[in-house]
Design an enzyme around this catalytic site. Structure first.
Site, PDB file in Angstrom:
ATOM      1  N   TYR A   1      -9.772  15.627  -4.150  1.00 46.30           N
ATOM      2  CA  TYR A   1      -9.286  14.920  -5.337  1.00 46.30           C
ATOM      3  C   TYR A   1      -8.593  15.879  -6.300  1.00 46.30           C
ATOM      4  O   TYR A   1      -7.476  15.617  -6.768  1.00 46.30           O
ATOM      5  CB  TYR A   1     -10.426  14.187  -6.033  1.00 46.30           C
ATOM      6  CG  TYR A   1      -9.961  13.267  -7.139  1.00 46.30           C
ATOM      7  CD1 TYR A   1      -9.389  12.036  -6.831  1.00 46.30           C
ATOM      8  CD2 TYR A   1     -10.073  13.623  -8.478  1.00 46.30           C
ATOM      9  CE1 TYR A   1      -8.944  11.179  -7.829  1.00 46.30           C
ATOM     10  CE2 TYR A   1      -9.632  12.786  -9.485  1.00 46.30           C
ATOM     11  CZ  TYR A   1      -9.073  11.566  -9.159  1.00 46.30           C
ATOM     12  OH  TYR A   1      -8.628  10.722 -10.154  1.00 46.30           O
TER      13      TYR A   1
ATOM     14  N   ASP B   1       0.864  -1.178   0.000  1.00 46.02           N
ATOM     15  CA  ASP B   1       0.000   0.000   0.000  1.00 46.02           C
ATOM     16  C   ASP B   1       0.902   1.230   0.000  1.00 46.02           C
ATOM     17  O   ASP B   1       1.638   1.465   0.971  1.00 46.02           O
ATOM     18  CB  ASP B   1      -0.900  -0.018   1.239  1.00 46.02           C
ATOM     19  CG  ASP B   1      -1.871   1.146   1.309  1.00 46.02           C
ATOM     20  OD1 ASP B   1      -1.753   2.079   0.492  1.00 46.02           O
ATOM     21  OD2 ASP B   1      -2.742   1.119   2.200  1.00 46.02           O
TER      22      ASP B   1
END
Length: 258
Positions: A162, A67
């Site tokens: 985002y 990750d």
């Protein structure tokens, strides 16, 4: 094939490679002759993609579950690839958190960080880890996957984390391009628009009217097919891009032209 696009003998890391765009990027690189090292959080998907690539293209393909948002994992990815292949020629920094589609005033700092940390810190950390290897080699290609949301505020969705994260990826690309140009490392980015990926399909399914609105905002009036990003990817990973530095290529069907 022009020889400048041939990646035979090159070693490429692809993150987020267990599905979606990352899976497609891995296939594109393998088709061009590269050996692969895949990373993602889902080992089952990685094993499936690796098996398919080995069978289809006859290249080497290894993987590790990791990750990029987890401290230490970017270094582990770079070390594992180097242990297997002895080098890293290409990094495709694709892994990222998806949009948190909430108004900014309803987004908590924790929710904001949950997008920002993997998209910015994770991307930077892997660039840094792989960059150390490439600097020793005095060569390498890094391709960061940003978004058209780095360049505009999308209509019809809530802006915030985002957009900010992908704009940071675009500027990180330019910054590293300047810093590492003297080390023989080319750092560039791709900014995709709306593609028919699983996350987008789920997004549209939650609001069936929104897909039509999106298509109206794209001059080509259709979603992109994931393989329509492959040409830009192979260009930036290949010797054809030896004189490209800090470029941010938009592949969005014309969405950002309005």
């Amino acid at each position: 094939m022009l020889k400048c696009f041939d990646l035979t003998g090159q070693t490429a890391i692809v993150t987020g490679a267990s599905k979606g765009l990352g899976e497609g990027f891995a296939h594109a690189l393998a088709q061009s002759g590269a050996d692969l090292f895949l990373a993602a959080r889902h080992p089952e998907g990685l094993q499936r993609v690796a098996d398919e690539i080995r069978a289809a293209y006859g290249v080497r393909c290894h993987w590790c579950a990791a990750d990029i948002a987890k401290p230490g994992d970017p270094d582990r990815i770079a070390a594992a690839c180097t242990d297997v292949y002895g080098k890293i020629d290409i990094l495709v920094n694709n892994a990222a958190a998806m949009r948190n589609n909430k108004p900014p005033q309803q987004t908590t700092p924790e929710e904001f960080e949950a997008v920002m940390y993997p998209n910015v810190i994770g991307t930077y950390a892997l660039c840094r880890a792989v960059g150390e290897v490439m600097r020793r080699q005095k060569k390498g290609k890094i391709v960061n996957i940003s978004s058209m949301s780095a360049l505009i505020v999308n209509r019809g969705v809530y802006g915030g984390s985002y957009e900010v994260s992908k704009a940071a990826v675009a500027m990180l690309t330019k910054t590293l391009a300047v810093e590492w140009a003297g080390d023989g490392i080319n750092v560039n980015a791709i900014c995709p628009g709306y593609y028919g990926t699983e996350p987008n399909r789920r997004f549209f399914a939650a609001d069936p009217t929104f897909e039509g609105k999106v298509l109206d905002m794209i001059p080509m009036h259709r979603l992109g097919e994931p393989n329509e990003l492959w040409g830009a990817l192979i260009l930036l990973c290949s010797p054809a891009a030896d004189y490209m530095q800090g470029s941010v290529i938009t592949v969005d069907g014309g969405y950002t032209l309005w």
